[in-house]
Design a protein around this motif. Structure first.
Motif, PDB file in Angstrom:
ATOM      1  N   THR A  16      10.930   9.222 -11.553  1.00 39.12           N
ATOM      2  CA  THR A  16      10.686   7.824 -11.221  1.00 39.12           C
ATOM      3  C   THR A  16       9.199   7.638 -10.980  1.00 39.12           C
ATOM      4  OG1 THR A  16      12.860   7.507 -10.196  1.00 39.12           O
ATOM      5  CG2 THR A  16      11.117   5.990  -9.547  1.00 39.12           C
ATOM      6  N   LEU A  17       8.628   6.627 -11.597  1.00 36.06           N
ATOM      7  CA  LEU A  17       7.239   6.261 -11.335  1.00 36.06           C
ATOM      8  C   LEU A  17       7.218   5.266 -10.189  1.00 36.06           C
ATOM      9  CD1 LEU A  17       5.865   5.753 -14.971  1.00 36.06           C
ATOM     10  CD2 LEU A  17       5.255   7.593 -13.383  1.00 36.06           C
ATOM     11  N   LYS A  18       6.393   5.560  -9.196  1.00 35.25           N
ATOM     12  CA  LYS A  18       6.254   4.663  -8.064  1.00 35.25           C
ATOM     13  C   LYS A  18       4.881   3.988  -8.129  1.00 35.25           C
ATOM     14  CE  LYS A  18       9.371   6.764  -4.696  1.00 35.25           C
ATOM     15  NZ  LYS A  18       9.503   7.204  -3.284  1.00 35.25           N
ATOM     16  N   VAL A  19       4.894   2.673  -8.130  1.00 35.58           N
ATOM     17  CA  VAL A  19       3.666   1.883  -8.235  1.00 35.58           C
ATOM     18  C   VAL A  19       3.546   1.000  -7.002  1.00 35.58           C
ATOM     19  CG1 VAL A  19       2.408   0.161  -9.576  1.00 35.58           C
ATOM     20  CG2 VAL A  19       3.763   1.916 -10.758  1.00 35.58           C
ATOM     21  N   GLY A  20       2.447   1.148  -6.267  1.00 33.70           N
ATOM     22  CA  GLY A  20       2.193   0.268  -5.134  1.00 33.70           C
ATOM     23  C   GLY A  20       1.517  -1.011  -5.590  1.00 33.70           C
ATOM     24  N   PHE A  21       1.840  -2.116  -4.948  1.00 33.57           N
ATOM     25  CA  PHE A  21       1.246  -3.419  -5.286  1.00 33.57           C
ATOM     26  C   PHE A  21       0.929  -4.124  -3.977  1.00 33.57           C
ATOM     27  CE2 PHE A  21       1.169  -7.898  -6.241  1.00 33.57           C
ATOM     28  CZ  PHE A  21       0.647  -7.990  -7.526  1.00 33.57           C
ATOM     29  N   ILE A  22      -0.359  -4.290  -3.682  1.00 32.10           N
ATOM     30  CA  ILE A  22      -0.780  -4.865  -2.409  1.00 32.10           C
ATOM     31  C   ILE A  22      -1.537  -6.165  -2.652  1.00 32.10           C
ATOM     32  CG2 ILE A  22      -2.223  -4.525  -0.376  1.00 32.10           C
ATOM     33  CD1 ILE A  22      -1.631  -1.597  -0.458  1.00 32.10           C
ATOM     34  N   SER A  23      -1.126  -7.221  -1.940  1.00 29.71           N
ATOM     35  CA  SER A  23      -1.767  -8.526  -2.084  1.00 29.71           C
ATOM     36  C   SER A  23      -1.586  -9.316  -0.792  1.00 29.71           C
ATOM     37  CB  SER A  23      -1.159  -9.302  -3.262  1.00 29.71           C
ATOM     38  OG  SER A  23       0.204  -9.632  -2.998  1.00 29.71           O
ATOM     39  N   PRO A  24      -2.373 -10.381  -0.598  1.00 25.28           N
ATOM     40  CA  PRO A  24      -2.197 -11.228   0.589  1.00 25.28           C
ATOM     41  C   PRO A  24      -1.155 -12.309   0.338  1.00 25.28           C
ATOM     42  CG  PRO A  24      -4.181 -11.878  -0.589  1.00 25.28           C
ATOM     43  CD  PRO A  24      -3.563 -10.762  -1.376  1.00 25.28           C
ATOM     44  N   GLY A  66       4.544   8.157  -1.593  1.00 22.27           N
ATOM     45  CA  GLY A  66       4.237   9.029  -2.728  1.00 22.27           C
ATOM     46  C   GLY A  66       4.002   8.292  -4.033  1.00 22.27           C
ATOM     47  N   ILE A  67       3.249   7.194  -3.984  1.00 24.53           N
ATOM     48  CA  ILE A  67       3.039   6.409  -5.194  1.00 24.53           C
ATOM     49  C   ILE A  67       2.217   7.186  -6.227  1.00 24.53           C
ATOM     50  CG2 ILE A  67       3.235   4.180  -4.050  1.00 24.53           C
ATOM     51  CD1 ILE A  67       0.128   4.050  -4.173  1.00 24.53           C
ATOM     52  N   ASP A  68       2.432   6.833  -7.495  1.00 24.99           N
ATOM     53  CA  ASP A  68       1.687   7.438  -8.602  1.00 24.99           C
ATOM     54  C   ASP A  68       0.479   6.603  -8.998  1.00 24.99           C
ATOM     55  OD1 ASP A  68       3.589   9.693  -9.293  1.00 24.99           O
ATOM     56  OD2 ASP A  68       4.938   7.966  -9.467  1.00 24.99           O
ATOM     57  N   LEU A  69       0.538   5.290  -8.734  1.00 21.55           N
ATOM     58  CA  LEU A  69      -0.544   4.370  -9.085  1.00 21.55           C
ATOM     59  C   LEU A  69      -0.556   3.233  -8.076  1.00 21.55           C
ATOM     60  CD1 LEU A  69      -2.715   3.178 -11.077  1.00 21.55           C
ATOM     61  CD2 LEU A  69      -0.796   2.077 -12.276  1.00 21.55           C
ATOM     62  N   MET A  70      -1.745   2.841  -7.673  1.00 19.85           N
ATOM     63  CA  MET A  70      -1.898   1.700  -6.777  1.00 19.85           C
ATOM     64  C   MET A  70      -2.477   0.523  -7.551  1.00 19.85           C
ATOM     65  SD  MET A  70      -1.638   0.758  -3.491  1.00 19.85           S
ATOM     66  CE  MET A  70      -2.041   2.091  -2.331  1.00 19.85           C
ATOM     67  N   LEU A  71      -1.913  -0.657  -7.318  1.00 21.45           N
ATOM     68  CA  LEU A  71      -2.440  -1.903  -7.852  1.00 21.45           C
ATOM     69  C   LEU A  71      -2.794  -2.801  -6.668  1.00 21.45           C
ATOM     70  CD1 LEU A  71       0.155  -2.570 -10.709  1.00 21.45           C
ATOM     71  CD2 LEU A  71      -2.044  -1.402 -10.886  1.00 21.45           C
ATOM     72  N   ALA A  72      -4.011  -3.336  -6.654  1.00 17.40           N
ATOM     73  CA  ALA A  72      -4.454  -4.203  -5.560  1.00 17.40           C
ATOM     74  C   ALA A  72      -5.064  -5.460  -6.151  1.00 17.40           C
ATOM     75  CB  ALA A  72      -5.475  -3.484  -4.677  1.00 17.40           C
ATOM     76  N   VAL A  73      -4.732  -6.617  -5.566  1.00 18.18           N
ATOM     77  CA  VAL A  73      -5.176  -7.865  -6.171  1.00 18.18           C
ATOM     78  C   VAL A  73      -5.628  -8.862  -5.116  1.00 18.18           C
ATOM     79  CG1 VAL A  73      -2.825  -8.822  -6.242  1.00 18.18           C
ATOM     80  CG2 VAL A  73      -4.546  -9.694  -7.833  1.00 18.18           C
ATOM     81  N   SER A  74      -6.755  -9.495  -5.398  1.00 14.21           N
ATOM     82  CA  SER A  74      -7.238 -10.685  -4.713  1.00 14.21           C
ATOM     83  C   SER A  74      -8.052 -10.441  -3.453  1.00 14.21           C
ATOM     84  CB  SER A  74      -6.084 -11.645  -4.376  1.00 14.21           C
ATOM     85  OG  SER A  74      -5.417 -12.032  -5.563  1.00 14.21           O
ATOM     86  N   THR A  75      -9.345 -10.684  -3.584  1.00 16.98           N
ATOM     87  CA  THR A  75     -10.360 -10.759  -2.531  1.00 16.98           C
ATOM     88  C   THR A  75     -10.775  -9.393  -1.994  1.00 16.98           C
ATOM     89  OG1 THR A  75      -9.005 -10.951  -0.510  1.00 16.98           O
ATOM     90  CG2 THR A  75      -9.336 -12.963  -1.821  1.00 16.98           C
ATOM     91  N   PRO A  76     -12.033  -9.293  -1.561  1.00 21.41           N
ATOM     92  CA  PRO A  76     -12.518  -8.041  -0.964  1.00 21.41           C
ATOM     93  C   PRO A  76     -11.723  -7.627   0.274  1.00 21.41           C
ATOM     94  CG  PRO A  76     -14.352  -9.502  -1.456  1.00 21.41           C
ATOM     95  CD  PRO A  76     -13.105 -10.304  -1.657  1.00 21.41           C
ATOM     96  N   GLU A  77     -11.209  -8.608   1.017  1.00 24.41           N
ATOM     97  CA  GLU A  77     -10.457  -8.293   2.224  1.00 24.41           C
ATOM     98  C   GLU A  77      -9.204  -7.480   1.924  1.00 24.41           C
ATOM     99  OE1 GLU A  77     -12.878 -11.993   2.988  1.00 24.41           O
ATOM    100  OE2 GLU A  77     -11.608 -11.260   1.365  1.00 24.41           O
ATOM    101  N   THR A  78      -8.692  -7.600   0.706  1.00 25.78           N
ATOM    102  CA  THR A  78      -7.545  -6.813   0.271  1.00 25.78           C
ATOM    103  C   THR A  78      -7.986  -5.575  -0.511  1.00 25.78           C
ATOM    104  OG1 THR A  78      -6.151  -8.785   0.095  1.00 25.78           O
ATOM    105  CG2 THR A  78      -5.438  -6.834  -1.120  1.00 25.78           C
ATOM    106  N   ILE A  79      -8.810  -5.808  -1.513  1.00 25.47           N
ATOM    107  CA  ILE A  79      -9.064  -4.770  -2.509  1.00 25.47           C
ATOM    108  C   ILE A  79      -9.929  -3.637  -1.981  1.00 25.47           C
ATOM    109  CG2 ILE A  79     -10.161  -4.326  -4.741  1.00 25.47           C
ATOM    110  CD1 ILE A  79      -9.284  -7.180  -5.566  1.00 25.47           C
TER     111      ILE A  79
END
Length: 439
Positions: A45-53, A115-128
């Protein structure tokens, strides 16, 4: 084939939350019953993190992410092929609540406990930035978008003219060069005295823009009137307004968060500044219809810039939807007006999964990071190319001139968001002529 697919591609307009859940449950049951699935063969299983405000002062940036993630999960429900294997995919999304400290904490949790394999982060310096820093420290590949790349690259310690200090973190999207090109193109559409009153906050965005964009605009003949950095949360802008009135500025430009701009613009109207403004160019705030609607009549004719618009002529490589299909599907599902964040967040998923597909081993963090470093693809927001960036780890992207205007009578929503110039991506059609803020 059921009605949620058209010509072999997923049709978002037919997807409701209920049908999405039902189909997901049904799909999961079918996989559980089948001992002959590719998942059983690969066992991965591929685990992908996705972080956003999604909540807090920056919530406008995350408002559409739930819908976009639903589309992505639906497209991935039958598995994802990479390196000759078929993987099940788990996207673990988290809300920063617009808090940089929480963003870093969430990233570390996804890295250490999920244990994510890839992180995705979106929107603004405060998040990214805090997410990227956590990934760089832990050796986890991370891809991000929607903030000026200079604030991401130099704001995290990289030095001009020196090799990139980053191995694991990559960012695509607009930078100061794109803002400069767009603003000059936009501001030359209306005759002004070229005096620009700027309001740059004391944060990563504001400091990067002051250091890099303002000098470029000055070289093009614009007079920059800068009262100095202000602190986020300021409630009294009388001093700045008085300066702008005294200097006779006819162009206003700022990079504020929504509450700060709302306070400033209402005070500007009360104190007579807005009557002399011909172009009100607002970034960061001014991107989403909810922020503009909250201003009432003061919101009409505010200029903005779009890192994605439904007029973009590209399709999502992950879901197959076009810009119009994405916007219409969201409006049907949510009852709310589409926003440019739809395409931006989907483009991050497009690019992230293309990198996983290109990696020699999607479960190897080294292989995924290497794939990111040479990624060259087209997303729903346009080209991503890490082989030709201004610096390593960065792929620049377009931002186009736009304006909020009163929608025609009988329209579903009070505002229309029109493209007024396309200097950074001529493939995007111009839809309207820029009008003066005061009509």
């Amino acid at each position: 084939m059921n009605g949620r697919f058209r010509n072999g591609k997923f049709d978002p307009s037919a997807l409701t939350r209920r049908s999405f859940i039902a189909s997901t449950v049904a799909g999961g049951a079918a996989l559980a019953l089948s001992g002959r699935t590719a998942f059983a063969q690969s066992g991965d299983t591929l685990k992908v993190g996705f972080i956003s405000p999604r909540t807090g002062p920056l919530a406008g940036f995350g408002q559409t992410d739930g819908y976009v993630l639903d589309l992505a999960r639906k497209a991935l429900a039958s598995g994802f092929q990479a390196g000759g294997k078929t993987y099940q995919v788990e996207i673990i999304d988290q809300d920063t609540q617009s808090d940089p400290s929480r963003a870093g904490q969430l990233a570390r949790d996804l890295i250490n406990n999920q244990g994510i394999d890839l992180m995705l982060a979106v929107s603004t310096p405060e998040t990214i930035n805090p997410v990227s820093d956590a990934c760089e420290a832990a050796g986890v590949p991370c891809l991000s978008t929607v903030m000026p790349w200079e604030a991401w690259y130099f704001g995290r310690g990289a030095k001009p003219g020196e090799p990139s200090p980053f191995k694991w973190t990559y960012h695509f999207g607009f930078g100061v060069g794109e803002f400069h090109k767009t603003y000059v193109s936009q501001w030359n559409l209306i005759e002004t005295n070229k005096k620009v009153g700027v309001m740059y906050p004391n944060d990563a965005d504001g400091n990067a823009i002051r250091a890099n964009l303002a000098p470029l605009l000055a070289k093009d003949g614009f007079t920059i009137v800068d009262p100095g950095a202000y602190e986020t949360g300021t409630t009294d802008f009388s001093a700045q307004i008085a300066l702008f009135k005294r200097e006779g500025v006819e162009i206003f430009s700022s990079f504020p968060i929504p509450p700060d701009f709302a306070a400033f613009w209402r005070q500007a109207a009360q104190q007579g500044l807005t009557r002399q403004i011909k172009i009100a160019q607002v970034a960061k705030t001014g991107l989403f219809p909810s922020d503009i609607e909250a201003l009432g009549d003061l919101g009409f004719n505010i200029s903005s810039a779009a890192y994605w618009h439904k007029a973009f002529p590209y399709k999502s490589s992950l879901t197959g939807v076009s810009g119009t299909e994405l916007a219409d599907g969201y409006e049907t599902e949510s009852g709310k007006q589409w926003t440019q964040q739809l395409g931006a967040s989907l483009s991050l998923l497009d690019a992230g999964f293309e990198a996983l597909k290109a990696a020699t081993d999607a479960k190897s963090k080294d292989a995924v990071a290497k794939a990111l470093s040479t990624l060259k693809t087209t997303t729903i927001a346009g080209a991503v190319d890490f082989t030709a960036g201004p610096v390593a780890n960065v792929s620049p992207g377009p931002i186009i001139g736009t304006q909020w205007v009163k929608a025609p009578e009988g329209s579903k929503f009070p505002l229309d968001y029109v493209v007024t110039e396309n200097a950074t991506d001529p493939n995007v059609p111009v839809g309207a002529r820029l009008v003066s803020y005061n009509g």
